[in-house]
Design an enzyme around this catalytic site. Structure first.
Site, PDB file in Angstrom:
ATOM      1  N   LYS A 126       0.417  -1.109  -0.118  1.00 25.03           N
ATOM      2  CA  LYS A 126       0.010  -0.002   0.450  1.00 25.03           C
ATOM      3  C   LYS A 126       1.408   1.961   0.059  1.00 25.03           C
ATOM      4  O   LYS A 126       0.722   2.286  -0.939  1.00 25.03           O
ATOM      5  CB  LYS A 126      -1.223  -0.095   1.399  1.00 25.03           C
ATOM      6  CG  LYS A 126      -2.009  -0.930   1.153  1.00 25.03           C
ATOM      7  CD  LYS A 126      -3.046  -0.900   2.499  1.00 25.03           C
ATOM      8  CE  LYS A 126      -1.891  -1.069   3.564  1.00 25.03           C
ATOM      9  NZ  LYS A 126      -2.018  -2.366   3.834  1.00 25.03           N
ATOM     10  N   THR A 127       1.710   1.391   0.848  1.00 30.71           N
ATOM     11  CA  THR A 127       2.700   2.283   0.970  1.00 30.71           C
ATOM     12  C   THR A 127       3.191   2.801  -0.082  1.00 30.71           C
ATOM     13  O   THR A 127       3.609   3.991  -0.329  1.00 30.71           O
ATOM     14  CB  THR A 127       3.829   2.687   2.154  1.00 30.71           C
ATOM     15  OG1 THR A 127       2.836   2.167   3.659  1.00 30.71           O
ATOM     16  CG2 THR A 127       4.367   3.904   2.468  1.00 30.71           C
ATOM     17  N   GLU A 170      -3.119   6.045   1.521  1.00 34.66           N
ATOM     18  CA  GLU A 170      -3.426   4.639   2.328  1.00 34.66           C
ATOM     19  C   GLU A 170      -4.233   4.111   2.709  1.00 34.66           C
ATOM     20  O   GLU A 170      -4.893   5.023   3.558  1.00 34.66           O
ATOM     21  CB  GLU A 170      -1.749   4.465   2.143  1.00 34.66           C
ATOM     22  CG  GLU A 170      -2.039   3.318   2.589  1.00 34.66           C
ATOM     23  CD  GLU A 170      -0.526   2.964   3.785  1.00 34.66           C
ATOM     24  OE1 GLU A 170      -0.258   2.539   3.883  1.00 34.66           O
ATOM     25  OE2 GLU A 170       0.377   4.308   3.223  1.00 34.66           O
TER      26      GLU A 170
END
Length: 487
Positions: A126-127, A170
């Site tokens: 995600k990041t 995110e």
């Protein structure tokens, strides 16, 4: 901790002044930065100093180390994450004063109101994917807003409010936060069961992603064609009678809409061919970040950028998107080089799920080591995750040559009887990695430094305070090198 229940969002103009509990955390500092960008008064506290805390101070936030009731000041709204315990003195005081108390996700959702949201979800990646999308849209001239659970390398924040229409966030699934966000576009990198203390079962976890992908405001879903959980998600959606958004798949699978082929890993980067099979366009991509998973993240990023870029970017072209992907330099704690001493390279990495650890060691650390060894210093994060996945962690760590296992970083959890780092170290099979269990935190760096030798890649692994061990390893290696020269 449990799952949060999505609530009706309140506009940011009604919230200030705002006070953040744990303002320096990876999921909080970017939100605080966004409120500062908008000109609102911001205060906050954290249990320890950090570069994030100092960065917010420099930008005008009033910050404190430690938690105390009087630090709320004139706050109208208090923002906290799921990690904050009910007996936190600032939370107790906020309740006593009758202040508005918001979960972190509600504050993030409030920032999305009136903007074209892009929510990046998935168990892993995600990041990096959020940061990559933000960087590419920036390179294309759209000046997006973004809220990342980390920071670009060299930056002190993961938050920015730009002049463009897009807001890239995110979207954390761990506590159900991603169900709070009013996104126009969603990305799902993978669906790999985690956070079962909150979700209960793998089936419930997967169903959470179905709910995320069928939110009424969602217009486009960009989802992996390679990950089994993501493939099952698409199958469920396409068989559903409910309204579903447009779906674009990405990956190496022959049936992927955006297909990645000809992948070559080149140490700290990669090259590959990206083809949009729907439109018959594409071409080469060269990344400055390593591993197959980053190539997949880039393919998802391409989908978002082509969706937005054609409408808003002054210099947009399909080729410009592929070129912009090469400008992404990485994010904090994603195989981040901390230092090099006498031929030993020390990296720090946030991986904290078995799949992440396995991918990082096999696809990033091993190629980077070349003829040298991979020395992994692993700190299990959370007692519940260690209880659920200790066998899988052991298998993942067997890809290293030397493994030093620390004790569990419990963070927000109370200890569980019998759950220690020894569960992981004892499960590593003889004949694979050499393993050392080091439960004393202060002895981790000296233990690693004594094992490392020139040519090795050393990587500290986990999302707890193992990140502080990496610079200590560098210092210890320097001390040993200096002593050897003086001898």
């Amino acid at each position: 901790m449990g799952l949060i229940t999505p609530r009706e969002l309140v506009g940011v103009e009604e919230l200030a002044p705002v006070h953040f509990i744990a303002i320096g955390g990876s999921g909080m500092n970017g939100i605080a930065s966004a409120f500062l960008d908008l000109g609102y008064e911001v205060s906050g506290s954290d249990r320890q100093d950090s570069k994030y805390l100092r960065g917010l101070q420099e930008r005008g936030a009033r910050t404190y180390i430690g938690h105390a009731a009087e630090q709320l000041g004139n706050a109208k709204t208090v923002i906290a994450s799921s990690a904050i315990r009910d007996d936190n003195p600032e939370l107790v005081e906020a309740r006593a004063r009758g202040l508005r108390i918001l979960h972190r996700s509600e504050a993030l959702g409030a920032l999305m109101l009136g903007r074209r949201g892009v929510a990046v979800a998935g168990t892993h990646g995600k990041t990096t994917t959020t940061a990559m999308i933000a960087r590419v849209l920036t390179e294309l001239g759209t000046d997006p807003s973004y809220l990342i659970g980390g920071a670009f390398l060299g930056s002190k924040t993961g938050g920015h409010i730009g002049t463009g229409e897009a807001l890239v966030v995110e979207a954390d699934e761990s506590d159900g936060s991603f169900l709070q966000y009013p996104a126009e576009v969603a990305v799902v990198t993978n669906v790999d069961p985690d956070h079962l203390t909150n979700w209960g079962t793998a089936e419930a976890y997967a169903d959470g992603f179905v709910r995320f992908a069928t939110k009424p405001e969602l217009k486009l879903l960009i989802v992996s064609a390679d990950d089994p959980g993501a493939v099952e998600l698409v199958k469920t959606l396409r068989e559903s009678a409910a309204r579903v958004p447009e779906i674009i798949t990405f990956g190496t699978a022959p049936e992927a809409d955006l297909r990645l082929t000809d992948l070559e890993l080149t140490g700290t980067g990669s090259t590959f061919t990206l083809t949009d099979t729907r439109r018959g366009v594409g071409g080469p991509v060269r990344l400055a970040v390593p591993a197959k998973y980053n190539a997949l993240n880039a393919t998802a990023t391409y989908a978002v950028a082509t969706y937005f870029g054609g409408e808003t970017a002054p210099d947009f072209s399909e080729g410009a998107v592929r070129a912009a992907l090469g400008q992404f330099g990485g994010t904090h704690r994603r195989f981040e080089l901390v230092g090099t001493v006498d031929g030993v390279r020390v990296y720090d990495d946030y991986s904290h799920h078995p799949t992440e650890v396995a991918n990082m060691l096999g696809e990033t650390a091993r190629p980077a080591a070349g003829e040298g060894r991979v020395v992994a210093c692993f700190q299990p994060h959370l007692y519940s995750r260690t209880r659920d996945f200790w066998r899988e962690f052991a298998v993942a760590l067997e890809q290293a040559d030397e493994v030093i296992v620390m004790d569990v970083c419990g963070d927000r959890e109370d200890p569980i009887d019998g759950i220690t780092g020894a569960l992981v170290s004892d499960a590593i099979r003889p004949g694979t990695a050499n393993v050392t269990y080091q439960p004393v935190w202060d002895e981790a760096a000296p233990t690693v430094a004594a094992i490392a030798r020139p040519g090795d890649v050393v990587v500290t692994i986990g999302c707890g305070d193992v990140t502080k061990v990496a610079p200590k390893i560098v210092d210890e290696l320097r001390r040993r090198t200096a002593e050897a020269r003086e001898a």
